[in-house]
Every structure is written in structure tokens, then in C-alpha cells.
Design a protein around this motif. Structure first.
Motif, PDB file in Angstrom:
ATOM      1  N   LEU A  47       0.860  -1.172   0.000  1.00  0.00           N
ATOM      2  CA  LEU A  47       0.000   0.000   0.000  1.00  0.00           C
ATOM      3  C   LEU A  47       0.902   1.230   0.000  1.00  0.00           C
ATOM      4  N   TYR A  48       0.774   2.056  -1.038  1.00  0.00           N
ATOM      5  CA  TYR A  48       1.629   3.230  -1.201  1.00  0.00           C
ATOM      6  C   TYR A  48       0.825   4.513  -1.054  1.00  0.00           C
ATOM      7  N   ASN A  49       1.492   5.537  -0.556  1.00  0.00           N
ATOM      8  CA  ASN A  49       0.906   6.863  -0.533  1.00  0.00           C
ATOM      9  C   ASN A  49       1.153   7.477  -1.912  1.00  0.00           C
ATOM     10  N   ALA A  50       0.178   7.316  -2.784  1.00  0.00           N
ATOM     11  CA  ALA A  50       0.342   7.738  -4.175  1.00  0.00           C
ATOM     12  C   ALA A  50       0.540   9.245  -4.290  1.00  0.00           C
ATOM     13  N   LYS A  51      -0.202  10.007  -3.503  1.00  0.00           N
ATOM     14  CA  LYS A  51      -0.061  11.471  -3.572  1.00  0.00           C
ATOM     15  C   LYS A  51       1.341  11.897  -3.159  1.00  0.00           C
ATOM     16  N   LEU A  52       1.855  11.305  -2.105  1.00  0.00           N
ATOM     17  CA  LEU A  52       3.193  11.639  -1.624  1.00  0.00           C
ATOM     18  C   LEU A  52       4.257  11.257  -2.653  1.00  0.00           C
ATOM     19  N   LEU A  53       4.134  10.061  -3.221  1.00  0.00           N
ATOM     20  CA  LEU A  53       5.129   9.596  -4.196  1.00  0.00           C
ATOM     21  C   LEU A  53       5.111  10.441  -5.465  1.00  0.00           C
ATOM     22  N   LYS A  54       3.931  10.886  -5.859  1.00  0.00           N
ATOM     23  CA  LYS A  54       3.847  11.745  -7.049  1.00  0.00           C
ATOM     24  C   LYS A  54       4.374  13.153  -6.760  1.00  0.00           C
ATOM     25  N   SER A  55       3.957  13.720  -5.627  1.00  0.00           N
ATOM     26  CA  SER A  55       4.365  15.099  -5.330  1.00  0.00           C
ATOM     27  C   SER A  55       5.856  15.216  -5.012  1.00  0.00           C
ATOM     28  N   SER A  56       6.467  14.132  -4.530  1.00  0.00           N
ATOM     29  CA  SER A  56       7.898  14.172  -4.198  1.00  0.00           C
ATOM     30  C   SER A  56       8.783  13.888  -5.405  1.00  0.00           C
ATOM     31  N   GLY A  57       8.178  13.539  -6.540  1.00  0.00           N
ATOM     32  CA  GLY A  57       8.949  13.289  -7.754  1.00  0.00           C
ATOM     33  C   GLY A  57       9.435  11.862  -7.909  1.00  0.00           C
ATOM     34  N   ILE A  58       9.058  10.975  -6.990  1.00  0.00           N
ATOM     35  CA  ILE A  58       9.559   9.594  -7.053  1.00  0.00           C
ATOM     36  C   ILE A  58       8.991   8.852  -8.260  1.00  0.00           C
ATOM     37  N   ILE A  59       7.719   9.062  -8.574  1.00  0.00           N
ATOM     38  CA  ILE A  59       7.136   8.379  -9.733  1.00  0.00           C
ATOM     39  C   ILE A  59       7.750   8.919 -11.023  1.00  0.00           C
ATOM     40  N   GLN A  60       7.998  10.218 -11.086  1.00  0.00           N
ATOM     41  CA  GLN A  60       8.668  10.779 -12.262  1.00  0.00           C
ATOM     42  C   GLN A  60      10.079  10.207 -12.394  1.00  0.00           C
ATOM     43  N   ALA A  61      10.780  10.072 -11.274  1.00  0.00           N
ATOM     44  CA  ALA A  61      12.125   9.476 -11.308  1.00  0.00           C
ATOM     45  C   ALA A  61      12.062   8.030 -11.785  1.00  0.00           C
ATOM     46  N   LEU A  62      11.014   7.311 -11.377  1.00  0.00           N
ATOM     47  CA  LEU A  62      10.835   5.936 -11.832  1.00  0.00           C
ATOM     48  C   LEU A  62      10.633   5.911 -13.348  1.00  0.00           C
ATOM     49  N   LYS A  63       9.827   6.821 -13.862  1.00  0.00           N
ATOM     50  CA  LYS A  63       9.626   6.920 -15.310  1.00  0.00           C
ATOM     51  C   LYS A  63      10.944   7.204 -16.024  1.00  0.00           C
ATOM     52  N   ASP A  64      11.696   8.142 -15.479  1.00  0.00           N
ATOM     53  CA  ASP A  64      12.951   8.542 -16.105  1.00  0.00           C
ATOM     54  C   ASP A  64      13.992   7.429 -16.092  1.00  0.00           C
ATOM     55  N   ASN A  65      13.870   6.501 -15.152  1.00  0.00           N
ATOM     56  CA  ASN A  65      14.851   5.416 -15.007  1.00  0.00           C
ATOM     57  C   ASN A  65      14.227   4.050 -15.240  1.00  0.00           C
ATOM     58  N   LYS A  66      13.150   4.004 -16.013  1.00  0.00           N
ATOM     59  CA  LYS A  66      12.401   2.750 -16.131  1.00  0.00           C
ATOM     60  C   LYS A  66      13.191   1.613 -16.787  1.00  0.00           C
ATOM     61  N   ASN A  67      14.159   1.939 -17.629  1.00  0.00           N
ATOM     62  CA  ASN A  67      14.944   0.870 -18.254  1.00  0.00           C
ATOM     63  C   ASN A  67      15.811   0.126 -17.249  1.00  0.00           C
ATOM     64  N   SER A  68      16.248   0.817 -16.201  1.00  0.00           N
ATOM     65  CA  SER A  68      17.090   0.160 -15.199  1.00  0.00           C
ATOM     66  C   SER A  68      16.280  -0.387 -14.023  1.00  0.00           C
TER      67      SER A  68
END
Length: 199
Positions: free
Chosen positions: A167-188
């Protein structure tokens, strides 16, 4: 169509296992309510299509179920990223299409989560579909809490790599840039993107 103000969305990423998902859904569908909407993200499945059509039909006629079919397979990581993009609630509970959500956990802890929206992640237990059915997966977690520390890494992050029940805090992960970082590094991070998120 989902209700507007729940705090948790149950998300099931799925691929080519419509038969398993449909069978499991029929067991927990009656337990869903306005506080536990269900989001199913089909990663461009090419098999078990009649079952996925039935799942889509159920979603179109159930107020707390939404079915989204991606136009192509975006790999596991793409389906996880899509979940974070689509979810509008504070929390997102991932459940594998072969598992059942722990509805009792959600009911018991709904008010706690409502009052503690700063929690980053919880690893919940997953439940067998039929009590005592040893062929189905179940995972029981201890009730531990961790602040950001090495203990959190060694006793939480590295203690399990199964997405189901996270169970993740989706709002927190999105607002902190973690999901964007995951997108940017999705190949690794394509195999275990949730481990990246857990860190």
C-alpha cells in the motif's frame, strides 16, 4: 464508475490472466464498497480475452470498479506507472491478479489511514481466496513501523519483493517526484519497480 472521495484505491495490474482474475473477483466483489474502489489495469492482454470482456462488463455495471485496457503491453513497470497516473486517492493498494485484497485490513485501518496521510508505504498481508486452501498464496506480515533509516531498508525494503499487498501513498510519491524518477529510469528498474519505490 468509481465514487469520488475514497482514500484508498485497490489496483490490480493484470496480463493474460483474465480467467484467474475473474474467478478471484467473483469472491471479493461483494465486499467492495465506496471506501474500497477497484482499479484494474490490463496491460494489453492477448489471451483469456473472453474473461477480460466479462471483467469489463462487470466494471461498466459496478459503481466501484474501473477497468482500463492499455493499447499495448508496456511491461510490468509500465503498468505500475499507469496505476500511479490514474489513481486519484491518497493511497494505492496493489494486489496481484492471482491474489485477493485483504478487505478486512482496509476496513479495520480505514480511519487510521485517513488520519495518517503522511505514511509512505505499508506492506499488508495477502489472503487466500478460500480459507485453508494451501494451493493459494498467503503472506503474513508482522506489525512493525519504521522511520526513514537503515532499519527501514534492511527490515522492510529488503524483506520482500512481492508487490501484492503493498500500500503506497500515491499522492506523496507523485508530489515528491519519485514516480517521475521511476519513469525517467524505467529501463534500469523494469523488473522490480516497487523495490525502487520502497527505497
Amino acid at each position: 464508475m468509481m465514487q469520488q472521495n475514497p482514500i484508498i484505491t485497490i489496483c490490480i495490474p493484470t496480463f493474460n490472466r483474465g480467467d484467474i482474475l475473474l474467478r478471484n473477483m467473483k469472491e471479493y466483489l461483494p465486499l467492495l464498497n465506496d471506501n474500497s474502489p477497484l482499479l484494474i489495469i490490463d496491460n494489453g492482454s492477448e489471451h483469456t480475452l473472453p474473461e477480460y470482456k466479462e471483467i469489463e462488463h462487470i466494471a461498466n455495471n459496478h459503481p466501484n470498479v474501473k477497468y482500463v485496457k492499455q493499447s499495448k503491453n508496456t511491461q510490468f513497470i509500465g503498468n505500475i506507472i499507469k496505476a500511479f497516473e490514474l489513481v486519484e486517492t491518497t493511497f494505492l493498494l496493489f494486489v496481484a491478479d492471482e491474489d485477493s485484497p485483504n478487505i478486512k485490513f482496509l476496513e479495520k485501518n480505514y480511519n487510521y489511514l485517513t488520519d495518517n496521510t503522511d505514511i509512505g508505504c505499508i506492506r499488508t498481508s495477502t489472503a487466500c481466496n478460500t480459507e485453508g486452501d494451501e494451493k493459494l498464496n498467503a503472506y503474513i506480515c508482522s506489525d512493525d513501523k519504521f522511520t526513514p533509516s537503515m532499519d527501514a531498508v534492511t527490515q522492510f525494503v529488503l524483506q520482500g519483493n512481492y508487490l501484492s499487498g503493498s500500500l503506497y501513498n500515491a499522492k506523496l510519491l507523485k508530489s515528491s517526484g519519485i514516480i517521475q524518477a521511476l519513469k525517467d529510469n524505467k529501463n534500469s528498474q523494469s523488473v522490480y519497480p516497487h523495490m525502487y519505490i520502497n527505497m
